[in-house]
Design an enzyme around this catalytic site. Sequence first.
Site, PDB file in Angstrom:
ATOM      1  N   GLU A  11      -1.752  -9.278   4.282  1.00 44.79           N
ATOM      2  CA  GLU A  11      -1.687  -9.747   5.680  1.00 44.79           C
ATOM      3  C   GLU A  11      -3.052  -9.972   6.320  1.00 44.79           C
ATOM      4  O   GLU A  11      -3.141 -10.603   7.373  1.00 44.79           O
ATOM      5  CB  GLU A  11      -0.867  -8.752   6.520  1.00 44.79           C
ATOM      6  CG  GLU A  11      -1.480  -7.364   6.734  1.00 44.79           C
ATOM      7  CD  GLU A  11      -1.219  -6.385   5.586  1.00 44.79           C
ATOM      8  OE1 GLU A  11      -0.954  -6.849   4.456  1.00 44.79           O
ATOM      9  OE2 GLU A  11      -1.313  -5.176   5.806  1.00 44.79           O
ATOM     10  N   SER A  71      -0.399 -15.384  31.564  1.00 40.68           N
ATOM     11  CA  SER A  71       0.520 -15.111  32.665  1.00 40.68           C
ATOM     12  C   SER A  71       1.320 -16.362  33.030  1.00 40.68           C
ATOM     13  O   SER A  71       2.462 -16.246  33.471  1.00 40.68           O
ATOM     14  CB  SER A  71      -0.217 -14.536  33.875  1.00 40.68           C
ATOM     15  OG  SER A  71      -1.073 -15.484  34.427  1.00 40.68           O
ATOM     16  N   SER A  72       0.752 -17.551  32.808  1.00 35.44           N
ATOM     17  CA  SER A  72       1.514 -18.765  33.108  1.00 35.44           C
ATOM     18  C   SER A  72       2.700 -18.887  32.164  1.00 35.44           C
ATOM     19  O   SER A  72       3.817 -19.203  32.587  1.00 35.44           O
ATOM     20  CB  SER A  72       0.645 -20.012  32.950  1.00 35.44           C
ATOM     21  OG  SER A  72      -0.451 -19.933  33.801  1.00 35.44           O
ATOM     22  N   HIS A 126      -3.615  -5.505   0.655  1.00 29.77           N
ATOM     23  CA  HIS A 126      -3.014  -5.985   1.910  1.00 29.77           C
ATOM     24  C   HIS A 126      -3.018  -7.513   1.997  1.00 29.77           C
ATOM     25  O   HIS A 126      -4.051  -8.102   2.296  1.00 29.77           O
ATOM     26  CB  HIS A 126      -3.789  -5.401   3.100  1.00 29.77           C
ATOM     27  CG  HIS A 126      -3.557  -3.950   3.275  1.00 29.77           C
ATOM     28  ND1 HIS A 126      -2.553  -3.440   4.049  1.00 29.77           N
ATOM     29  CD2 HIS A 126      -4.192  -2.874   2.729  1.00 29.77           C
ATOM     30  CE1 HIS A 126      -2.565  -2.124   3.994  1.00 29.77           C
ATOM     31  NE2 HIS A 126      -3.553  -1.746   3.201  1.00 29.77           N
ATOM     32  N   CYS A 134       0.842  -1.204   0.000  1.00 31.05           N
ATOM     33  CA  CYS A 134       0.000   0.000   0.000  1.00 31.05           C
ATOM     34  C   CYS A 134       0.883   1.263   0.000  1.00 31.05           C
ATOM     35  O   CYS A 134       1.567   1.537  -0.982  1.00 31.05           O
ATOM     36  CB  CYS A 134      -0.969  -0.060   1.178  1.00 31.05           C
ATOM     37  SG  CYS A 134      -2.279   1.143   1.090  1.00 31.05           S
ATOM     38  N   SER A 189      -1.872 -15.227  37.159  1.00 31.75           N
ATOM     39  CA  SER A 189      -3.311 -15.387  37.367  1.00 31.75           C
ATOM     40  C   SER A 189      -3.727 -16.836  37.184  1.00 31.75           C
ATOM     41  O   SER A 189      -4.825 -17.220  37.547  1.00 31.75           O
ATOM     42  CB  SER A 189      -4.074 -14.531  36.364  1.00 31.75           C
ATOM     43  OG  SER A 189      -3.936 -15.097  35.067  1.00 31.75           O
ATOM     44  N   GLY A 190      -2.835 -17.639  36.582  1.00 29.25           N
ATOM     45  CA  GLY A 190      -3.202 -19.021  36.300  1.00 29.25           C
ATOM     46  C   GLY A 190      -3.752 -19.177  34.904  1.00 29.25           C
ATOM     47  O   GLY A 190      -3.920 -20.280  34.410  1.00 29.25           O
ATOM     48  N   GLY A 191      -4.021 -18.056  34.244  1.00 30.13           N
ATOM     49  CA  GLY A 191      -4.455 -18.090  32.855  1.00 30.13           C
ATOM     50  C   GLY A 191      -3.264 -18.449  31.967  1.00 30.13           C
ATOM     51  O   GLY A 191      -2.117 -18.474  32.428  1.00 30.13           O
ATOM     52  N   VAL A 192      -3.547 -18.704  30.688  1.00 31.72           N
ATOM     53  CA  VAL A 192      -2.488 -19.129  29.777  1.00 31.72           C
ATOM     54  C   VAL A 192      -1.390 -18.060  29.668  1.00 31.72           C
ATOM     55  O   VAL A 192      -0.195 -18.357  29.788  1.00 31.72           O
ATOM     56  CB  VAL A 192      -3.059 -19.366  28.347  1.00 31.72           C
ATOM     57  CG1 VAL A 192      -2.045 -20.066  27.473  1.00 31.72           C
ATOM     58  CG2 VAL A 192      -4.339 -20.164  28.407  1.00 31.72           C
TER      59      VAL A 192
END
Length: 512
Positions: free
Chosen positions: A172, A229-230, A170, A83, A224-227
């Site tokens: 992408e 932050s783990s 584009h 572009c 937090s135990g989430g993906v």
Amino acid sequence: MKVNEKILILDFHGQYNQLIARRVRECNVYSEIVPYDIDVSKIKEISPKGLIFTGSPFSVYEENAPTISKEILELGIPILGICYGMQLITHLLGGNVSRADKREYATTSVNIDNTSPLFLGFDNNNDCLMTHSDFVESLPQGFKNIASTPSCPNAGMVNVEKNLYGIQFHPEVNNTNRGTEIIHNFVYNICGCSGDWKMSSFVQESVKTLKEKIGDKKALCALSGGVDSSVAAVLLNKAIGKNLTCIFVDHGLLRKNEGDEVEKVFREQYDINLIRVNAKDRFLSKLEHVSDPEKKRKIIGEEFIRVFEEEAKKIGKVDFLVQGTIYPDVIESGVGKGQTIKSHHNVGGLPDYVDFEEIVEPLRDLFKDEVRKTGLELGIPENLVYRQPFPGPGLAIRVIGEITEEKLDILKEADFIFRDEIAKAGLDRTLNQYFAVLTNLKSVGVMGDERTYDYTLALRAVETSDFMTATWSRIPYDILDTVSTRIVNEIKNINRIVYDITSKPPSTIEWE
Ligand code: XMP
């Protein structure tokens, strides 16, 4: 670790720059986004296999339009201008860029020259996203046309001798058919990459950079135990070991049993310094009588930081705060130029002053599926890696309106049943996110011979790969029926269940 093959993406403030980087990485080639005004000497030093110039909101004729030294075009490094990138190459090399009467924003069938290495393997026509006002009216000397549409005769160009390519559309974005293949063709057929980069390289590269950056200083990670932050915690643990302390703030807004599960995994499976703070009462009292979603998010984000500061003081000097922010959080919080949709508590919810030297966000450039791949590379167990995402503000944004302990308990139980039935039906890997929402609507029902006046619970399940757009899941009726029957039978205070059948957009995934 040394990356052998690199593609540099020169950032002209286009809106899809991260997507370009992601597409290149999907082709197993390392890519890095750099400012458009990077020194020519720096480019020579990096010695990339190719350069990509991004789009831009500017017109090449504007006074402050971002531009580059012509020398870059003469380095002999293959270049793909997308572009604005194409228009800039044209402008610098003596072609002519003009302004169209009206802006084009459409997926258009583009006629392409499939003998060009950029379009090898393609048909003569390909649907591509065109979004531009300016267009290339006449090509610079030495260039030939390789793509056209009726309204944009020069939609693609090449100078074969110099390996300079330009496309007006584009590649992408998803709206462009087989766009990744166009990028694949550029990096393989034109830049000569062999594709030796994988997510494991990202891990090694990040560990090295984090080691250099943090050195012997101390870092504190919000676990937090989430993906997200783990993965961030394990990555940091690999880089700096015991200089990392993870603080797991149990704000009381987690799913049923989640607090204990998180603690168990990180204590037993990893030798990570872990502090669990039970702060439920503190959060609930701050949230008392608050029903505005943005206020809830800000309060929780701010309280998180306060808890960290207090814990940090107890451990002594802490220099870095690690956060598991990922790329969609960054754009949706409006940290860039976009409009704020929600202030994700990892990003927009941060107060102005923070008691740490610096914030480290090692996953900031990654999309969710890339974070999962990184997690697997790090040896994190699959059940944790494929855990569905859970928002930082937790159940606070799934209890609509004012939050009380009673409402939280009702929601936790209902959500647990929903997740249990989804897992039993074997849908836990196909659905990308599924949860219950406790609405603040009460309605009349009948149980046995008795009239009830209780809460309406909503079930939400979506399929998505990047969480920026999502489709509601077509869960079979009999599964929904089992879930509904179990919830009303097992949980007091719920007498009606609805299923959310909106996609994102127009809705968001969470209700608040
Ligand atoms: P929305 O609701 O914006 O959610 O469509 C997109 C994805 O982001 C998660 N989400 C959050 N994650 N902090 C987070 O870490 C937050 O404040 C937050 N809000 C939403 C949401 O669960 C979904 O996966």
